[in-house]
Design an enzyme around this catalytic site. Structure first.
Site, mmCIF file in Angstrom:
data_model
loop_
_atom_site.group_PDB
_atom_site.id
_atom_site.type_symbol
_atom_site.label_atom_id
_atom_site.label_comp_id
_atom_site.label_asym_id
_atom_site.label_seq_id
_atom_site.Cartn_x
_atom_site.Cartn_y
_atom_site.Cartn_z
ATOM 1 N N GLN A 241 1.014 -1.273 -0.113
ATOM 2 C CA GLN A 241 -0.077 -0.169 -0.050
ATOM 3 C C GLN A 241 0.898 1.340 -0.055
ATOM 4 O O GLN A 241 2.080 1.213 0.374
ATOM 5 C CB GLN A 241 -0.926 -0.027 1.140
ATOM 6 C CG GLN A 241 -0.146 -0.055 2.736
ATOM 7 C CD GLN A 241 -0.926 -0.577 3.698
ATOM 8 O OE1 GLN A 241 -2.139 -0.617 3.793
ATOM 9 N NE2 GLN A 241 -0.432 -0.941 4.776
ATOM 10 N N HIS A 271 -11.441 3.691 18.641
ATOM 11 C CA HIS A 271 -10.834 2.845 19.032
ATOM 12 C C HIS A 271 -11.214 2.247 20.580
ATOM 13 O O HIS A 271 -11.244 1.113 20.987
ATOM 14 C CB HIS A 271 -9.364 3.069 19.160
ATOM 15 C CG HIS A 271 -8.766 2.995 17.893
ATOM 16 N ND1 HIS A 271 -8.282 4.227 17.422
ATOM 17 C CD2 HIS A 271 -7.935 2.118 17.084
ATOM 18 C CE1 HIS A 271 -7.790 3.836 16.003
ATOM 19 N NE2 HIS A 271 -7.620 2.917 16.142
ATOM 20 N N ASP A 295 -1.433 0.317 13.381
ATOM 21 C CA ASP A 295 -0.992 1.597 14.065
ATOM 22 C C ASP A 295 -0.957 1.747 15.494
ATOM 23 O O ASP A 295 -0.336 2.660 16.270
ATOM 24 C CB ASP A 295 -2.077 2.679 13.772
ATOM 25 C CG ASP A 295 -3.516 2.325 14.045
ATOM 26 O OD1 ASP A 295 -3.901 1.495 15.126
ATOM 27 O OD2 ASP A 295 -4.523 2.571 13.281
ATOM 28 N N ASP A 349 0.129 -12.377 6.443
ATOM 29 C CA ASP A 349 -1.156 -12.441 6.085
ATOM 30 C C ASP A 349 -2.075 -12.895 7.246
ATOM 31 O O ASP A 349 -1.818 -13.962 7.712
ATOM 32 C CB ASP A 349 -1.285 -12.991 4.881
ATOM 33 C CG ASP A 349 -2.738 -12.986 4.195
ATOM 34 O OD1 ASP A 349 -3.609 -13.805 4.667
ATOM 35 O OD2 ASP A 349 -2.852 -12.262 3.267
ATOM 36 N N ALA A 350 -3.072 -12.146 7.841
ATOM 37 C CA ALA A 350 -4.080 -12.672 8.883
ATOM 38 C C ALA A 350 -4.603 -14.069 8.532
ATOM 39 O O ALA A 350 -4.733 -14.884 9.244
ATOM 40 C CB ALA A 350 -4.854 -11.653 9.020
ATOM 41 N N ASP A 367 -9.418 -5.659 13.181
ATOM 42 C CA ASP A 367 -9.510 -4.062 12.809
ATOM 43 C C ASP A 367 -8.767 -4.085 11.327
ATOM 44 O O ASP A 367 -7.654 -3.166 11.208
ATOM 45 C CB ASP A 367 -8.720 -3.166 13.703
ATOM 46 C CG ASP A 367 -8.774 -1.737 13.614
ATOM 47 O OD1 ASP A 367 -9.751 -1.231 12.848
ATOM 48 O OD2 ASP A 367 -7.969 -1.095 13.965
#
Length: 504
Positions: A241, A271, A295, A349-350, A367
């Protein structure tokens, strides 16, 4: 004479290799750029590949009408390919925020580049036909062509985008194209009908591309400042990205591929709503899994609970987690959460990580970015939640961000319905975040979500532990007729594209 022909043949075959490599790079850059700026990577890459291949066919057809000194024509086309392909990203970035019909210009660049590349191969074959037998000519040309394409497809994601970025990469390969033209101008000057003119054109093109390459960062900063309308304090192109952080008088804003991810003025609302309902209702919170959230803001909220022993954060992009772990401003915003000894950061990669993992977790917080393309849509699929179920206990609480129930109600309720096919109890809820509008979440469990509070954190800025207020939906946010999101239909991505397309 024979001694001279052999190096010429090898040189022109090497040119085939360069043409294939550069041509595919220009195609991949166009696809990546379209994904960055327009979203829906599958659609953009599909359209661009189709247009590029079609235009190569058009170019191959037009090649038979080229007459005169074919080596002259080849050098001129090589210069044109270098200029058009090389400047494509620079021009498109500058035009994106100012041109009403941006996609038309994008595909015009793709079509013109494809035509020029399509002309080159037949032209080279015509030049070589008297020097190499037909059988060897065809096999050699296509062998070099396919090898060049393979090299480009490997280098692009692993080396070029991480190190050169989306603007410098085509400029670099434009310089390679023009360098071939310059070399031919000097090496084959006796076979050219106008060598001086071609030398001037090729050297001029090289200097133009070199100047753009040197000042590309300045040009990109200018175009992105126009795009975002704010001071840009950090930019990075990762393999996954484009990361852009901006700042104005009152806030920092993070954009991923041109999509706003957070504003520092109101991210706490998002959050706190994401983290604290699940953390307060879970019986145990020793081991917490966070998927996405590179983040560190969700981690920051989880660390407010002293009972937590271990937090596992799985985020695909190492550039993202490194930035939020090392940058002083970001560390101040996330309270250095990613440096906590309780936190393990895994860049993977989740979907793959969840399939491979066997550990159980008390709370799972998801998230992920919105399902704007199929690679993200799989993370909201029925199959993904089936894999996730293996990581749960009967008391585990799971929470997922589920986009906006106001702007994208089909998308929102599609995620809710998909989760409910795996987890017997789900509870949708939402909150207002000024930077985004109304935003939604869904909590899943193996027992009713009954708002029983086991623990509270004092002095939260927003969440007051009254979950019932967040779980009420007005009529304009309710949709019943939605499908379950499966890997083989990815209906969620179509819902999302349809609904957010109307908003934009």
């Amino acid at each position: 004479m024979d001694k001279k022909r052999i190096p010429l043949e090898l040189l022109l075959l090497f040119s085939v290799f360069v043409i294939a490599t550069c041509g595919l790079i220009y195609e991949l850059v166009a696809g990546a750029l379209a994904s960055y700026l327009l979203g829906d990577s599958v659609k953009q890459f599909s359209f661009i590949i189709g247009v590029y291949l079609f235009s190569m066919g058009v170019g191959s057809y037009l090649a038979k009408f080229i007459k005169g000194n074919l080596i002259d024509k080849f050098v001129e086309i090589e210069i044109l390919v270098g200029i058009v392909g090389g400047i494509s990203s620079v021009v498109l970035f500058i035009l994106f925020n100012t041109l009403a019909h941006f996609e038309a210009v994008l595909y015009l660049f793709v079509f013109f580049t494809g035509c020029l590349v399509g002309v080159e191969i037949p032209l080279l074959m015509n030049i070589l036909k008297d020097r190499i037998g037909f059988k060897d000519l065809v096999s050699n040309v296509f062998a070099f062509d396919y090898i060049g394409a393979l090299l480009a497809s490997i280098l692009f994601p692993l080396v070029l985008i991480p190190h050169l970025g989306i603007v410098k990469t085509p400029l670099f390969f434009g310089l390679i194209n023009v360098s071939i033209a310059i070399f031919l101008c000097f090496y084959l000057k006796k076979e050219l009908s106008k060598p001086i003119f071609l030398k001037i054109k090729s050297i001029g093109a090289f200097l133009l591309l070199l100047a753009l390459f040197i000042f590309s960062d300045t040009i990109l900063s200018y175009s992105e400042e126009k795009l975002y309308g704010e001071n840009i304090v950090y930019t990075k192109s990762s393999p996954y990205q484009r990361i852009v952080l901006t700042r104005n008088n009152r806030e920092f804003r993070l954009y991923l591929n041109n999509n706003l991810q957070f504003s520092s003025t109101d991210e706490y609302r998002y959050h706190e709503a994401l983290v604290h309902p699940a953390m307060s209702m879970a019986k145990n919170i020793d081991n917490v899994l966070i998927l996405g959230g590179g983040d560190g803001f969700a981690v920051r909220e989880v660390l407010k609970y002293k009972e937590v022993k271990k937090i596992t954060l799985v985020d695909l992009d190492g550039e993202m987690t490194d930035f939020f772990k090392t940058n002083e401003t970001m560390r101040r915003l996330n309270q250095s959460s990613l440096s906590s000894p309780k936190v393990e950061v895994i860049n993977k990669d989740a979907y793959i990580w969840v399939k491979e993992n066997k550990k159980k977790y008390d709370v799972i917080i998801i998230d992920f970015p919105d399902p704007s393309n199929y690679s993200l849509g799989k993370l909201y699929s029925l199959q993904f939640y089936k894999e996730l179920e293996r990581l749960t206990t009967p008391e585990t609480k799971i929470v997922v961000q589920t986009t906006s129930p106001y702007f994208a109600p089909k998308s929102f309720w599609c995620i809710e319905k998909t989760m409910n096919h795996i987890f017997p109890f789900t509870s949708a809820y939402h909150t207002y975040v000024p930077s985004f509008g109304e935003w939604g979440f869904s909590m899943a469990a193996f027992e009713p979500v009954n708002n029983k509070i086991y623990r509270r954190i004092p002095n939260l800025k927003y969440y007051d532990y009254d979950f019932s207020q967040l779980s009420y939906f007005n009529k304009d946010m309710k949709v019943n007729d939605v499908e379950v999101n499966r890997l083989d239909n990815q209906i969620l991505v179509r819902y999302f594209d349809e609904e957010w397309g109307k908003v934009q």
